[in-house]
Structures are given as structure tokens and as C-alpha cells.
Enzyme design. Structure first.
Site, PDB file in Angstrom:
ATOM      1  N   ARG A  77       0.771  -1.074   0.053  1.00 30.43           N
ATOM      2  CA  ARG A  77       0.045   0.103   0.120  1.00 30.43           C
ATOM      3  C   ARG A  77       0.880   1.282  -0.031  1.00 30.43           C
ATOM      4  O   ARG A  77       1.798   1.190   0.763  1.00 30.43           O
ATOM      5  CB  ARG A  77      -0.834  -0.166   1.175  1.00 30.43           C
ATOM      6  CG  ARG A  77      -2.000   0.859   1.491  1.00 30.43           C
ATOM      7  CD  ARG A  77      -2.423   0.985   2.705  1.00 30.43           C
ATOM      8  NE  ARG A  77      -3.688  -0.335   2.547  1.00 30.43           N
ATOM      9  CZ  ARG A  77      -4.142  -0.574   3.694  1.00 30.43           C
ATOM     10  NH1 ARG A  77      -3.829  -0.047   5.013  1.00 30.43           N
ATOM     11  NH2 ARG A  77      -4.961  -1.438   3.885  1.00 30.43           N
ATOM     12  N   ARG A 146      -1.768   6.657   9.216  1.00 33.62           N
ATOM     13  CA  ARG A 146      -1.909   6.118   8.022  1.00 33.62           C
ATOM     14  C   ARG A 146      -2.080   7.443   6.681  1.00 33.62           C
ATOM     15  O   ARG A 146      -1.766   8.490   7.339  1.00 33.62           O
ATOM     16  CB  ARG A 146      -3.270   5.370   7.975  1.00 33.62           C
ATOM     17  CG  ARG A 146      -3.251   4.273   9.243  1.00 33.62           C
ATOM     18  CD  ARG A 146      -1.987   3.301   8.796  1.00 33.62           C
ATOM     19  NE  ARG A 146      -2.171   2.046   9.632  1.00 33.62           N
ATOM     20  CZ  ARG A 146      -2.976   0.788   9.428  1.00 33.62           C
ATOM     21  NH1 ARG A 146      -3.732   0.822   8.307  1.00 33.62           N
ATOM     22  NH2 ARG A 146      -3.030  -0.296  10.353  1.00 33.62           N
ATOM     23  N   LYS A 214      -3.770   1.481  14.967  1.00 32.23           N
ATOM     24  CA  LYS A 214      -3.682   2.391  13.881  1.00 32.23           C
ATOM     25  C   LYS A 214      -4.248   3.890  14.230  1.00 32.23           C
ATOM     26  O   LYS A 214      -4.877   4.033  15.145  1.00 32.23           O
ATOM     27  CB  LYS A 214      -4.230   1.848  12.685  1.00 32.23           C
ATOM     28  CG  LYS A 214      -5.697   1.598  12.930  1.00 32.23           C
ATOM     29  CD  LYS A 214      -6.355   0.936  11.623  1.00 32.23           C
ATOM     30  CE  LYS A 214      -6.074  -0.387  11.477  1.00 32.23           C
ATOM     31  NZ  LYS A 214      -6.916  -0.909  10.618  1.00 32.23           N
ATOM     32  N   LYS A 216      -5.673   7.708  12.283  1.00 31.64           N
ATOM     33  CA  LYS A 216      -6.100   7.943  11.042  1.00 31.64           C
ATOM     34  C   LYS A 216      -6.414   9.655  10.807  1.00 31.64           C
ATOM     35  O   LYS A 216      -7.043  10.124  11.763  1.00 31.64           O
ATOM     36  CB  LYS A 216      -7.253   7.049  10.169  1.00 31.64           C
ATOM     37  CG  LYS A 216      -7.029   5.649  10.215  1.00 31.64           C
ATOM     38  CD  LYS A 216      -8.024   4.734   9.578  1.00 31.64           C
ATOM     39  CE  LYS A 216      -7.282   3.435   9.123  1.00 31.64           C
ATOM     40  NZ  LYS A 216      -8.524   2.698   8.694  1.00 31.64           N
ATOM     41  N   CYS A 435     -15.242  -3.094  -0.057  1.00 31.02           N
ATOM     42  CA  CYS A 435     -13.630  -3.346   0.211  1.00 31.02           C
ATOM     43  C   CYS A 435     -13.166  -4.594  -0.798  1.00 31.02           C
ATOM     44  O   CYS A 435     -13.891  -5.232  -1.324  1.00 31.02           O
ATOM     45  CB  CYS A 435     -13.762  -4.002   1.648  1.00 31.02           C
ATOM     46  SG  CYS A 435     -14.234  -5.216   2.073  1.00 31.02           S
ATOM     47  N   CYS A 441      -8.010 -10.635   0.963  1.00 35.60           N
ATOM     48  CA  CYS A 441      -7.888 -10.214   2.403  1.00 35.60           C
ATOM     49  C   CYS A 441      -8.145 -11.443   3.291  1.00 35.60           C
ATOM     50  O   CYS A 441      -9.234 -12.275   3.317  1.00 35.60           O
ATOM     51  CB  CYS A 441      -9.242  -9.283   2.798  1.00 35.60           C
ATOM     52  SG  CYS A 441      -9.121  -8.694   4.400  1.00 35.60           S
ATOM     53  N   CYS A 480     -16.258  -8.258   5.969  1.00 37.77           N
ATOM     54  CA  CYS A 480     -16.309  -8.360   7.712  1.00 37.77           C
ATOM     55  C   CYS A 480     -16.470  -7.152   8.146  1.00 37.77           C
ATOM     56  O   CYS A 480     -16.667  -5.725   7.660  1.00 37.77           O
ATOM     57  CB  CYS A 480     -14.779  -9.005   7.948  1.00 37.77           C
ATOM     58  SG  CYS A 480     -13.539  -7.761   8.237  1.00 37.77           S
ATOM     59  N   CYS A 484     -14.073  -1.362   6.257  1.00 40.24           N
ATOM     60  CA  CYS A 484     -12.909  -0.612   5.388  1.00 40.24           C
ATOM     61  C   CYS A 484     -13.560   0.162   4.389  1.00 40.24           C
ATOM     62  O   CYS A 484     -12.686   1.075   3.761  1.00 40.24           O
ATOM     63  CB  CYS A 484     -11.967  -1.671   4.772  1.00 40.24           C
ATOM     64  SG  CYS A 484     -10.892  -2.853   6.056  1.00 40.24           S
TER      65      CYS A 484
END
Ligand code: SRM
Ligand code: SF4
Length: 575
Positions: A77, A146, A214, A216, A435, A441, A480, A484
């Protein structure tokens, strides 16, 4: 004034495994370089898998091929603040995806590109060549800040340009400082983990353990919430007066990830904490991050996001803690409104007289498929016309800085590759997101990117039947509950529960300021269209005027009054 002591409040629970790893190898180098050059090693160790994330890399396996044994592939990424790339850089991404990846590029929901399907022998060359082109993947994943988002449309005025510069500055200011990334991917050298400078490394901002999870960050310009700013840990809403940026409303504590069956995890809309001036931006960003560093839960990764600190300690506490650390008082938040999300499609002229073109990219996947050859078209356009590439948070693309004289020729290149610039897709497709989920994934429970386009065809038919053919519905799907593609902000959100089974969420709003709510815990594939038919038929009869589906659902199903912007946090009590 003393800064609150986080350690005094954290019970002495066992640290999560990731915390132990970070303490043991604070450079995040692990054994990555050694494994990379070991041709006999099929994959990286479980520990190195965690370190790789900080370098923007995920170890995956092709889930379609699992029956024949695990076939390891890697996802990479980019770090692309604000999603803006030159044509030269785009061409590097295009070439590397072709040479080392699965021939596609995936525009992410945070304005980046992902390579998928990279095999181990391609990982080193891809990373080296990407870095040599002056692009990088530092901190694109991992327990760090991120990719920073910023409104993707070219400058409406000086404020948009300033926001992009500010997004880049914050991205840079919040980058970890370890030399491992450069050493592994550029020099190809395994760091000596026993050397004192590596063994005792302490990042000046993140410390030895980085963040608990994480982090953001996003910038937004009202009234368009095209970055979904309130879903970020840290958000800045531009406040302008007389066409000038006077500062930002600071938002803190948004986040969407949750887990099925774990009520302690939930999506959360950020709190509006106060107002800051542009000069305070970097210091405030660093300080908010440090509060997450010091107060986030390091014993349970499911509970480690900044949103839980906000939920449990409150916005007033957060503001007081921030002001104490800063040594000054924040201004009070200014009024703001978000009316819309999403992207602009088709040709338009920017404030500087140059043209730009918004292109719908189905589920963000840049590829050549049958008669639709978007990847080849973009390559040709980049080579011949050199536009700026702008990736949007809704997984679409804007080609910008185009001379008006090139409009016709660019339209012709796209047409020759099967890509229209007008009527690119139905209103619901243009507003949709999915996503990646299967087959890359590892966390996917149900199909998403491979399923949503087919489902959309069904929903288009349904809307036409009901007489709602042009209705825009914001529909988002994830494989899930991690969220995302931000399904919890959608008017209709599908969240994978198991193969062919989804939770159905209803009631987000157009400005993406309101969370939707769970309507059905399990809807199986064949039940989705009948379920939507009954809801949409009822909506078409009961809607008040031009009321949107999400607002109808909130009003009628959830008995909610229309969403207002989140209330600002009260000023901190006098010290
Ligand atoms: Fe995400 C994990 C893909 C945006 C919440 N996300 C993953 C991983 C890396 C799976 C994994 O950990 O093994 C997925 C890789 C799939 C693949 O094969 O490519 C993945 N996330 C994505 C992308 C590509 C989805 C997309 O459709 O574009 C987005 C990349 C953004 C980027 O460029 O940085 C992406 N992920 C998001 C967002 C949306 C956002 O940030 O605006 C969220 C919800 C917001 C939030 O963070 O709360 C999100 N991803 C998660 C979570 C849940 C985190 C949590 O708080 O519980 C996970 C799981 C985890 O971290 O353990 C996750
Ligand atoms: Fe994977 Fe779940 Fe994120 Fe989809 S929402 S990419 S299935 S982690």
C-alpha cells in the site's frame, strides 16, 4: 501544568503480543531483509508479518487457491497524502503492478493505491523501484499514522490547495523515523539488531512502542464531506472567512472497526473538540497522536483505537488533556455543515482555468477487463498528456491540470478503451463502495468487491421497477465488520457475516455525519433483493417530499430526528 499520567490509570494487564514485538525490535526491522534474500523461505515469520505492516506490506495468500495449499502473495500500500500523484509517478505504479503484481491497481478508500498478488521474488524489486521513483509506503499500515486524506477535487480556491499542503505536512510530521525501511527496501541490508543504536532506538514522536493501534487523519472542506472526516481518529474541518482559511475545527475519536459478537467494539463518529489556527496544526496533530500513544489500551488490540479513549473518558477530558499538553487554550469550534459526500464525474473546469475529469472506477479496481480497458487508457493518457492523478476516498479517480485543448483527445482515448466520460454509471453505482475481501483479504468472511457489481445490477432493476430509477442511494459493502469501505456511514450498508451472508445496516445520511443502525443480523444473498424491494417500496410511499432513503430510514425505522452536526465539546474547565 502537569500532564496526566496514563500509567497511573492503566491496570497492570498483560501487554498484547504486538506490544512485546515492538519493544523487542523498536526499529521494526525484524528479520525481514534476511528472509527476503533467502530464496528458500516461502514466507516471512509471524513476527515479521507484523513488522512488515509498518513498511506498508501485508503477507496474504490467495484464498481461491487454499485447497491446493497456501500460496503466499503480498499486498503493498502506498503512502500518497491527499491521493495526488504526477503522471510520472502514476506510470511507475502502473508498470510495477504489471511487472510484479496481478496487473491491477486498487484505489483504496483512503486515497492510496494497493498492489495485490505480488510474489516474494517481486517484493524487493517493486519496493526498491517504487522508492527510487520518490514514492514510498512508509507507515501505510501498522500502529502509526496512516495515509492522510484531503479533498480530492482540484482547487476550487486557495483553500483546497492549502489543505493538500497541510495534509502533506501532517503526513510528514507524523512519520516514524526508524532507518529500517530505507535499509531493507532501498539498500537491501538487514539491520544489526544488536547494535546499540538499533537495540535502544526510541522514535522521537512514537517512543519505543509506537501507538497501541492505527491512527487516521483527514482534512475536509464543508459542505462536501468527501473524506468522511468524522470517521477518522483526527480530523480537520476547514473554516474559511472571506475566502481565506482562518483555521480548522478539530475533530477527534472517529473510527468504524468492530467485531461480530463483541459488543465492546463499535463504530463511532468523532467529537468536535475545538478550533485551531493553521499555525497550530502540526503541534496539535502530534499532541493528539501522543495522547493516543499514552492512553490507548495496549493490552487488547480490539479496544486500542483512540475512539475508545474518547468514548470512555469523554470529549471534555480530551480537550483538557490536549490543552494541558499544548500549554494554551483551544478556540471554540465554529459552526459547520456537511451536505454531501461523494465525487464529481465528468469534465469540469477548475479555478485556475485548467480542466479536470472525474472518472468512476468500479470498486476502485484499475484494470483491463474485456472491452473496458481503463488501465491501458490511463497509461496512454499519462504518457501523452501528463495530467495529475487524484485518487478519491470513494475509490474513484480525477485526472487534473488538463489543458482545455486536450479535452477532446483525452475523451477519445478513453472512448477507444470502452470508457465513457458522460453517463459513466447509474447514480447508485457512482455512490457505492466495496472493500477488497476475497480472495486477498485474510479477514474476509463474505465476498465484497467481486459481488457488489452484480448486486448493483439487481438493485438498479429493482429501483426501475419501483419508479426510483434515478434515486441516489449510498450503498457500501464490506466482507467483514472491520468497516474498510465505511459501511456504517452508508444509507444501506452490507457487512459480511459468513459466505453469502450479510448484516444489513440502514440509515446513514448524505453528509456522512450519522451512523446507520443494524436492521437485520443476517440476510442471505437470495434474500437481499426481496428485502430491499419491500423497504424501497415502503420508502417510495412514505418519504416526505424529496427525503432520501437514509433519512427516511432514520426517521421512520429508528425514530430519529434528522442528523445535526455533532455538538462541539465543552470548553475545558479553568485550571
Ligand atoms: Fe482496512 C484491515 C483493506 C480502509 C478498518 N484493511 C485491513 C486489511 C489490511 C486486512 C488485514 O488486516 O489483514 C485489508 C486488506 C485487504 C486487501 O486484500 O487489500 C484492508 N482498508 C482496506 C482498504 C484497501 C479497503 C478499500 O476498500 O479500499 C482501505 C485501505 C486504506 C488505505 O489506503 O490506508 C482500508 N480500513 C479502512 C477503513 C476506512 C478508512 O480508514 O477510512 C477502515 C474503517 C475506519 C477505521 O479505521 O476505523 C478500516 N481495516 C480496518 C480494520 C478495523 C480496525 C479496527 O479499529 O478494528 C482492520 C483490521 C485490523 O486492523 O486488525 C483492517
Ligand atoms: Fe478485509 Fe474486512 Fe477490510 Fe473487507 S472490511 S478488506 S474483508 S478487513
Amino acid at each position: 501544568m502537569a500532564v496526566a499520567d496514563a500509567s497511573a490509570e492503566v491496570p497492570a494487564k498483560k501487554l498484547s503480543r504486538n506490544e512485546e514485538l515492538k519493544i523487542a525490535v523498536p526499529t521494526l526491522a525484524g528479520n525481514i531483509a534476511a528472509t527476503l534474500s533467502d530464496g528458500a523461505a516461502a514466507c516471512f515469520s509471524a513476527d515479521d508479518e507484523q513488522f512488515l505492516k509498518f513498511h506498508g506490506i501485508y503477507q496474504q495468500d490467495d484464498r481461491d487457491k487454499r485447497k491446493a495449499g497456501k500460496q503466499y502473495i503480498w499486498m503493498i500500500r502506498g503512502r500518497i497524502p491527499g491521493g495526488v500523484l504526477s503522471s510520472a509517478h502514476y506510470l511507475v505504479y502502473d508498470r510495477l503492478a504489471t511487472e510484479f503484481g496481478n496487473q491491477t491497481l486498487r484505489i483504496t478508500s483512503r486515497q492510496s493505491f494497493q498492489f495485490h498478488g505480488v510474489v516474494k521474488s517481486g517484493l524487493g524489486p517493486l519496493m526498491k523501484q517504487l522508492n527510487e521513483s520518490m514514492q514510498d509506503t512508509v507507515a501505510a499500515c501498522g500502529d502509526v499514522n496512516r495515509n492522510v486524506m484531503s479533498p480530492p477535487a482540484p482547487a476550487r480556491n486557495a483553500i483546497h490547495s492549502q489543505l493538500l499542503e497541510d495534509a502533506k505536512a501532517v503526513s510528514l510530521a507524523l512519520m516514524p523515523k526508524t532507518s529500517a525501511y530505507h535499509s531493507i527496501w532501498v539498500e537491501g541490508i538487514q539491520l544489526n539488531l544488536d547494535a546499540p543504536e538499533n537495540k535502544d532506538f526510541v522514535d522521537p514522536l512514537y517512543g519505543r512502542q509506537y501507538l497501541p493501534r492505527k491512527f487516521k487523519t483527514a482534512f475536509a472542506v464543508q459542505p462536501l464531506n468527501d473524506v468522511d472526516v468524522l470517521t477518522n481518529c483526527l480530523g480537520f474541518i476547514a473554516i474559511e472567512e472571506s475566502g481565506k482559511l482562518v483555521g480548522y475545527n478539530l475533530t477527534v475519536g472517529g473510527g468504524l472497526g468492530r467485531s461480530h459478537g463483541n459488543e465492546e467494539t463499535y463504530p463511532r463518529v468523532a467529537d468536535v473538540i475545538g478550533f485551531i489556527t493553521p499555525l497550530q496544526l502540526i503541534e496539535v496533530s502530534r499532541t493528539v497522536l501522543m495522547i493516543h500513544r499514552d492512553f490507548g489500551d495496549r493490552t487488547n488490540r480490539k479496544h486500542a483505537r483512540l475512539k475508545y479513549v474518547l468514548e470512555e473518558k469523554g470529549a471534555a477530558w480530551f480537550r483538557a488533556e490536549l490543552e494541558t499538553r499544548l500549554g494554551y487554550t483551544l478556540g471554540d469550534a465554529k459552526p459547520f455543515t456537511f451536505e454531501k459526500q461523494g465525487d464529481h464525474f465528468g469534465w469540469e473546469t477548475a479555478a485556475d482555468g485548467l480542466d479536470f475529469l472525474g472518472l468512476y472506477v468500479e470498486t476502485g479496481r484499475v484494470k483491463d477487463a474485456g472491452s473496458l480497458r481503463l488501465k491501458s487508457a490511463l497509461k496512454e493518457i499519462a504518457e501523452k498528456f501528463g495530467p495529475e492523478f487524484r485518487l478519491t476516498p470513494s475509490q474513484n479517480l480525477i485526472l487534473a491540470n488538463i489543458k482545455p485543448a486536450d479535452r477532446v483527445a483525452i475523451t477519445a482515448v478513453l472512448a477507444a478503451h470502452g470508457i465513457p466520460v458522460e453517463n459513466q454509471a447509474s447514480a447508485i453505482r457512482r455512490a457505492s463502495m466495496a472493500c477488497p475481501s476475497m480472495p486477498t483479504c485474510g479477514l474476509g468472511l463474505a465476498e465484497s468487491e467481486r459481488y457488489l457489481p452484480t448486486l448493483m445490477t439487481g438493485i438498479e432493476g429493482l429501483l426501475a421497477d419501483i419508479g426510483l430509477a434515478d434515486e441516489e442511494l449510498i450503498i457500501r459493502m464490506t466482507g467483514c465488520p472491520n468497516g474498510c469501505a465505511r459501511p456504517y456511514m452508508a444509507e444501506i450498508g452490507f457487512v459480511g457475516k459468513g459466505p453469502g451472508r450479510y448484516q444489513l445496516y440502514l440509515g446513514g445520511n448524505e453528509g456522512c455525519t450519522r451512523l446507520n443502525r443494524l436492521y437485520k443480523d443476517v440476510v442471505k444473498d437470495p434474500e437481499i433483493l426481496p428485502e430491499l424491494r419491500s423497504l424501497l417500496t415502503r420508502f417510495s410511499k412514505e418519504r416526505a417530499g424529496a427525503e432520501r432513503f437514509g433519512d427516511w430510514a432514520a426517521r421512520v425505522l429508528w425514530n430519529e430526528t434528522p442528523a445535526a452536526a455533532p455538538a462541539p465539546a465543552p470548553a475545558a474547565p479553568a485550571a
